[in-house]
Design an enzyme around this catalytic site. Structure first.
Site, short mmCIF file in Angstrom:
data_model
loop_
_atom_site.label_atom_id
_atom_site.label_comp_id
_atom_site.label_asym_id
_atom_site.label_seq_id
_atom_site.Cartn_x
_atom_site.Cartn_y
_atom_site.Cartn_z
CD GLU A 228 28.26 31.51 44.63
OE1 GLU A 228 28.26 30.60 45.39
OE2 GLU A 228 28.91 32.58 44.62
CB CYS B 90 25.38 42.23 46.11
SG CYS B 90 26.67 42.04 44.60
CB CYS C 29 32.93 37.97 34.59
SG CYS C 29 33.10 39.52 34.19
CB CYS D 268 39.22 41.76 37.44
SG CYS D 268 38.22 42.72 36.35
CB CYS E 269 37.42 38.99 40.12
SG CYS E 269 35.82 38.41 40.20
N GLY F 205 29.58 38.78 37.35
CA GLY F 205 29.54 39.59 35.79
C GLY F 205 29.68 40.80 35.84
CD GLU F 206 31.11 45.64 33.34
OE1 GLU F 206 31.89 45.73 34.17
OE2 GLU F 206 30.22 46.24 33.24
CB SER G 97 29.49 47.77 40.33
OG SER G 97 31.08 47.69 40.06
CG LEU H 133 40.50 53.78 38.79
CD1 LEU H 133 40.08 54.05 37.27
CD2 LEU H 133 40.58 55.15 39.36
CG ASN H 134 40.35 47.67 41.00
OD1 ASN H 134 39.80 48.17 42.07
ND2 ASN H 134 39.69 47.46 39.97
CB CYS I 235 34.09 42.72 46.92
SG CYS I 235 33.07 44.17 46.22
FE1 SF4 Z 1 33.92 40.49 36.18
FE2 SF4 Z 1 33.57 42.14 38.17
FE3 SF4 Z 1 35.01 40.06 38.37
FE4 SF4 Z 1 36.25 41.88 37.10
S1 SF4 Z 1 35.63 41.95 39.17
S2 SF4 Z 1 36.09 39.56 36.66
S3 SF4 Z 1 33.97 42.62 35.86
S4 SF4 Z 1 32.85 40.14 37.92
#
Ligand code: SF4
Length: 343
Positions: free
Chosen positions: A90, A103, A110, A114, A117, A158-159, A190, A212-213, A330
């Protein structure tokens, strides 16, 4: 067949050179494909017919196929793209005054997990190749026609730093002046803060966003398990050194979760943590989803949080959640994978 979008310009020069052709042929191909958007070798009129045939037998210019588009009421478009192996990627296009941002995703699923997410709930499926990353841009660009993409953010599924090699190749192509030609300032990576890998992108991007969060390790570890490996103090130390290099703009992303990290106390702790760090803070009100347990704070809570940071002289922006109604905001990408598994 080799995907054209997996090759940086020097790599392409090498491949073409090995066949006994002049290096400038590689630049010609880059120009036709990335600059002019011509994907059919037979239309590349300044290359001889026989050589066009050779290139067309060697390289594929096909991109992931757009299987689905969902348009949000705010004008954003979420694209579903299918890879050759039938996996869904996506990407989200967000037009706004003065810029049009795409984006892109760097992985399917991932492994960072987190808690806030949806992509994290899928777990890790696989890395995207450089051609699948660049292919998202090519496919969306072809679809949009005259509407130009001005900015690229690696904030999709993904990271990016967990798929470093392929992301680095894609960055080379995205930023090469004969490639997609995005300037330093128009590309943002990011990351949750995988410090080792982030060192390698110092010279590759102009903007870095760190997710950061939370301002203390207990809370951040609860929200982002990766914090056990890269705790907050290491991230801050890294950012200070990174910043000292003067090359990169740093933004901290802070997803505001109702009753979790949105209090005045949290804002104070954050201001204290970031004291002396030259940065911007993006506040992202949580995007709710049936797959995550968190809720969006009230507008008053969000404003109070921002006001405190402003008072402490931090540049703080409340980021509009674009594409929320099409699950394109997001932290919402990849919901289809979870729907498939739902009972
Ligand atoms: Fe992965 Fe980013 Fe979601 Fe964290 S916020 S689980 S790093 S996609």
């Amino acid at each position: 067949m080799q995907s054209f979008y997996d090759l940086t310009l020097p790599e392409l020069e090498k491949v073409i050179g090995a066949l006994g052709n002049e290096k400038f042929r590689a630049r010609q191909l880059y120009n036709w494909i990335y600059n002019r958007g011509v994907l059919d070798f037979s239309e590349m009129t300044n290359i001889s017919k026989s050589l066009r045939g050779v290139f067309s037998d060697m390289f594929s210019t096909s991109t992931p196929v757009i299987s689905d588009t969902l348009e949000s009421e705010d004008g954003s478009i979420k694209f579903g793209l299918l890879t050759e192996d039938g996996s869904l990627i996506e990407s989200v296009f967000m037009p706004e005054e003065g810029r049009n941002t795409l984006c892109v995703s760097s992985q399917i699923g991932c492994r960072m997990g987190c808690r806030f997410c949806v992509t994290g709930k899928i777990g890790f499926r696989r890395n995207l190749s450089a051609s699948e990353i660049v292919g998202q841009i090519m496919a969306v660009r072809q679809h949009l026609g005259d509407m130009r993409i001005s900015n690229i953010v690696f904030m999709g599924m993904g990271e990016p730093i967990d798929n470093l090699d392929n992301v680095l190749v894609s960055l080379d192509i995205i930023k090469n002046s004969l490639g997609l030609d995005f300037s330093h300032r128009k590309v943002t990576i990011s990351s949750v803060g995988l410090i080792g890998g982030l060192q390698s992108i110092q010279t590759k991007v102009a903007s870095l966003a760190i997710s950061l969060n939370a301002a203390n390790d207990e809370k951040r570890t609860y929200l982002m398990p990766i914090n056990r490996m890269y705790p907050i103090r290491e991230i801050i130390r890294f950012v200070k050194e990174f910043k000292a290099s003067g090359r990169v703009r740093i933004t901290f992303e802070y997803v505001l979760l109702k009753g979790v990290n949105d209090s005045l106390e949290d804002a104070k702790e954050l201001a204290e943590l970031l004291k002396g760090v030259k940065c911007k803070v993006n506040l992202i009100p949580c995007n709710e989803s049936p797959y995550i347990e968190f809720k969006t704070p009230s507008p008053e809570t969000i404003e109070r949080f921002q006001a405190y940071l402003h008072e402490k002289r931090f540049i703080t922006i409340i980021r509009d959640s674009r594409g929320k109604d099409v699950s394109g905001a997001c932290g919402q990408l990849g919901m289809k994978y979870l729907e498939e598994c739902a009972p």
